[in-house]
Write an enzyme that holds these catalytic residues in place. Sequence first.
Site, PDB file in Angstrom:
ATOM      1  N   GLU A 163      19.078 -90.050  -6.114  1.00  0.00           N
ATOM      2  CA  GLU A 163      19.452 -90.877  -4.967  1.00  0.00           C
ATOM      3  C   GLU A 163      19.638 -92.340  -5.347  1.00  0.00           C
ATOM      4  OE1 GLU A 163      16.540 -90.068  -1.914  1.00  0.00           O
ATOM      5  OE2 GLU A 163      14.892 -90.022  -3.329  1.00  0.00           O
TER       6      GLU A 163
ATOM      7  N   CYS B 207      20.300 -82.433  -0.475  1.00  0.00           N
ATOM      8  CA  CYS B 207      19.458 -82.323   0.719  1.00  0.00           C
ATOM      9  C   CYS B 207      19.652 -83.531   1.637  1.00  0.00           C
ATOM     10  CB  CYS B 207      17.993 -82.147   0.351  1.00  0.00           C
ATOM     11  SG  CYS B 207      17.338 -83.495  -0.639  1.00  0.00           S
TER      12      CYS B 207
ATOM     13  N   ARG C  97       8.795 -82.093  -1.684  1.00  0.00           N
ATOM     14  CA  ARG C  97       8.993 -83.402  -2.300  1.00  0.00           C
ATOM     15  C   ARG C  97       7.692 -84.193  -2.202  1.00  0.00           C
ATOM     16  NH1 ARG C  97      13.345 -87.390   0.248  1.00  0.00           N
ATOM     17  NH2 ARG C  97      11.693 -87.916   1.698  1.00  0.00           N
TER      18      ARG C  97
ATOM     19  N   HIS D 122      12.823 -79.595  34.849  1.00  0.00           N
ATOM     20  CA  HIS D 122      12.046 -78.489  34.295  1.00  0.00           C
ATOM     21  C   HIS D 122      12.560 -77.138  34.752  1.00  0.00           C
ATOM     22  CE1 HIS D 122       8.533 -81.262  33.218  1.00  0.00           C
ATOM     23  NE2 HIS D 122       9.297 -81.011  32.180  1.00  0.00           N
TER      24      HIS D 122
ATOM     25  N   ARG E 211       9.739 -82.833   3.415  1.00  0.00           N
ATOM     26  CA  ARG E 211       9.327 -84.232   3.227  1.00  0.00           C
ATOM     27  C   ARG E 211       7.832 -84.304   3.530  1.00  0.00           C
ATOM     28  NH1 ARG E 211      14.661 -85.033   5.939  1.00  0.00           N
ATOM     29  NH2 ARG E 211      15.867 -86.574   4.770  1.00  0.00           N
TER      30      ARG E 211
ATOM     31  N   ASN F  69      21.650 -89.755   1.449  1.00  0.00           N
ATOM     32  CA  ASN F  69      21.361 -90.875   2.358  1.00  0.00           C
ATOM     33  C   ASN F  69      21.064 -92.133   1.543  1.00  0.00           C
ATOM     34  OD1 ASN F  69      21.389 -88.743   4.158  1.00  0.00           O
ATOM     35  ND2 ASN F  69      19.161 -88.620   4.293  1.00  0.00           N
ATOM     36  N   ASP F  70      20.155 -91.966   0.582  1.00  0.00           N
ATOM     37  CA  ASP F  70      19.826 -93.127  -0.245  1.00  0.00           C
ATOM     38  C   ASP F  70      20.908 -93.425  -1.265  1.00  0.00           C
ATOM     39  OD1 ASP F  70      17.405 -94.378   0.559  1.00  0.00           O
ATOM     40  OD2 ASP F  70      16.372 -92.512   0.066  1.00  0.00           O
TER      41      ASP F  70
ATOM     42  N   ARG G 240      20.637 -98.577   4.854  1.00  0.00           N
ATOM     43  CA  ARG G 240      20.935 -97.402   5.680  1.00  0.00           C
ATOM     44  C   ARG G 240      20.500 -97.578   7.128  1.00  0.00           C
ATOM     45  NH1 ARG G 240      17.115 -92.702   2.951  1.00  0.00           N
ATOM     46  NH2 ARG G 240      16.814 -91.772   4.973  1.00  0.00           N
TER      47      ARG G 240
HETATM   48  C1  PEP Z   1      18.153 -88.828   1.051  1.00  0.00           C
HETATM   49  O1  PEP Z   1      17.925 -89.985   0.698  1.00  0.00           O
HETATM   50  O2  PEP Z   1      19.303 -88.346   1.174  1.00  0.00           O
HETATM   51  C2  PEP Z   1      17.030 -87.919   1.336  1.00  0.00           C
HETATM   52  C3  PEP Z   1      17.217 -86.636   1.546  1.00  0.00           C
HETATM   53  O3  PEP Z   1      15.795 -88.481   1.429  1.00  0.00           O
HETATM   54  P1  PEP Z   1      15.273 -89.322   2.682  1.00  0.00           P
HETATM   55  O4  PEP Z   1      16.332 -89.250   3.743  1.00  0.00           O
HETATM   56  O5  PEP Z   1      13.985 -88.710   3.067  1.00  0.00           O
HETATM   57  O6  PEP Z   1      15.105 -90.685   2.107  1.00  0.00           O
HETATM   58 MG    MG Z   2      15.913 -90.511   0.099  1.00  0.00          MG
END
Ligand code: PEP
Ligand code: MG
Length: 844
Positions: free
Chosen positions: A700, A771, A606, A463, A570, A723-724, A734
Amino acid sequence: MEPLPTPVEVRLAARPADRDDAVRSAGALLVQAGFCDAGYVASLLRREQVATTYLGQGVAIPHGMVEDKGLVRRTGLAVLQVPDGVAWGSADKPVHLVVAIAAASDEHITVLRRLTRLMRDGSRIDQLVRTARAEDIVAALTSDAAPDAAAAPAQDFPLGLDLTLNYPNGLHARPAGQWAQLAGRFQAALRVRHGDAVADARNMAALLSLGAGRGAALRLSAQGPDAEAALAALRDLVLRLGDEETRQAELAAARQAQAQGLGRVLGDWQPAARQTISGIAASPGLVVGTLVSAEAGTLEVADQHQGFAEEAALLDRALNAAAAQIYHLAEQARAQGRAEQAGIFDAHGQMLRDPALLREVSRLVVQGHGAAWAWRHVLAERVAVQRTVADAVLAARAADLQDVGERVLRHLLGRGDDAGTDPSTWPRDALLLADDLSPSVTAQIDVQRVKGFCTARGGPTAHTAILARALGLPAVVAAGPGVLHLQPGERAILDGYRGQLHVAPTEKALRETQSMIERLARHQAEEAASRLQPATTTDGHTLEIAANVNRADQVARALEQGAEGVGLMRTEFLFLERDHVPDEEEQFAVYQAMVQALGGRPLIVRTLDIGGDKQVPHLNLPVEENPFLGVRGARLCLQRDDLLMPQLRALVRAAQTGPLSIMFPMISTVDEVRQLKARLAEVQRQLGIGAAIPVGIMIEVPSAARMADRLAAHVDFFSIGTNDLTQYTLAVDRQHPQLAGMADSLHPAVLRLVADTVAGARRHGRWVGVCGGLAGEPLGAALLAGLGVQELSMSVGDLTAIKALLRRHSLAELQALAQQALDMDDGDQVRALGARLRSAPEGL
Ligand code: PEP
Ligand code: MG
């Protein structure tokens, strides 16, 4: 043979006029019961004149003078229950339980011990003050069966739940303190298990001793009248703090990255000095100053025992005074907007309430030791144990324990206002040297006088280091005991970037240091200014840069780091953090706060994306064989009007207060978009709000990317969730522990779908953003820009680097690079193209 229980006489609902009246009444009870001669009552009153017998928590224990022991016939107690309370000399609280003691030998010590134990659990004393049954009081004072809230439980309760600790630094003192505080608000007992160890959730020390690191599997369980509510509240707190802890860790990492960038300005420059001591760089900065010893010196403690009541009262006063000081420090920090610092002192406050610690000390006092000695003894043992904990973060908490311990000790020794050292005598460019600066001393440092510090012990996560960063002071820790032998008054250069202290530097080194300090300041100013510059390529093309932010309180930092808006909010967190579905009003308040925090900048919210990896237990959704391919995101919303409609209503209303676009996740067909838009139109009709609200969808799923030209006819924009999109394109879960490396968003297959999306959007003049995580990776951002993406939304920590990178290149270069990437075999080949990107010039 077990000793016979001490006999107890009780008078319920007594209403003594004052303290002496109470002592006389209790004394009379002792006499009537045959425990003592009538003369003992005068002895009780005399004792009260000499020293109060107020013990704390509304309990007083009148007892006779030592020389009057002969008046006692047999050991016994008389208890006066005073529900309305009676003033007790200078004690700041009225007394509600008067426990008069006639003690022939030392049998009453057990009673005293029980009493102190009961006192540590305020609710137990309250019960005794309110009870209409004398047996309750007798039982509490004579039987050990009374529940001891502090005793370490060994097993889970039947009602419980499992969760994984998502704190990057594990369960350390600050969150543990908050758990304990919350647990204390419920009647139910709450337990936390980690492996074989189980802790009472009210006991912060026990929680810390679980040694729960990042990712620890915990079982929370509860028992008692409000068990369910207690369990849910603890779970919510654990999860909510997880977000906060992650945010703090991200912030620390961002600061560190920034500091490292600046540190590069120093290159391999080394000032010439008589001696250089190396430690760990705990807080960045470069300063010249005068060495000052901040060692408080050891407090001398004699083992003097002045009687149980005196020692107990002394301890109680010292604890209260220390708690008041700590509370004041926390409030002061809060008032100055230093929440992190306030949190540290809140945790110190919790440490004071640790029932196991107080029980240990009371035990030693009951054995005849002085309170100060007992306190020092128990604390020293605990500090030593804490220092040996394997987890470095938890071991660093030894300094906190020591700090709290010394604060109480100073009060016990009547030196409560003494901070340990006298800062007013320090020079105005002090570099503090200490074994391990306590958080209390650090927090009270006058930055006009102190320019930095160097400690023998400590670590970057202690700390003390956190506070140094909060104060903007350079600090070097863990520099070894040599620090303590340095001569106060000498000049030195403290380098908080590289963790070095240069003692007695040459004149030339001092001049060089001065010009380095000026260079660093220039770089810092340039960097801050460039963060706010737009991401315009060298050929004049500007990309919009936004942040992925879920809460209004994170917006300010995102803007400070250069975000131009929020490209992805989100909303799952609203559902994940609660044990219920947030209603329209609750949601409206959150969205409106977000709009306000952005002050007119764009916001994309979203709608709920539940399912797949994001499960909300209280929705009780059916378990699916293949959750990523099941009822997730938009599919779930279309099946559940009870979830979708209130959210849309809240969003439409919030959109009337400032810029807000609505985005639907996990779209895989055109029909889903049609249906969702129909629902939105219905909500607008119901609310009588006709104004158009921009509507976008996430791309996605490969089908959406391939159908982008058809989808674009129905919406205003696309935001690609890489990501998706990566997991669905490459058929790699993932979250899969073994396949994580294959989930490569730079794979040309993913990039080709990005190109399809951009082409489809262009057919209808729509814009495309990204995103997903790829937007925050330097090569990813460069390729996305080259593929024609117009907006990139990323984690706050990535903003500065990505903006700077885009500014170093022309759009034409990035387009050429992207075309090449589309023609590669795999992600590794694409990654190799990264070598073509220009890196940051030295020092930035
Ligand atoms: C994604 O899938 O890239 C995304 C931004 O949505 P999440 O990661 O919330 O599924
Ligand atoms: Mg997603």
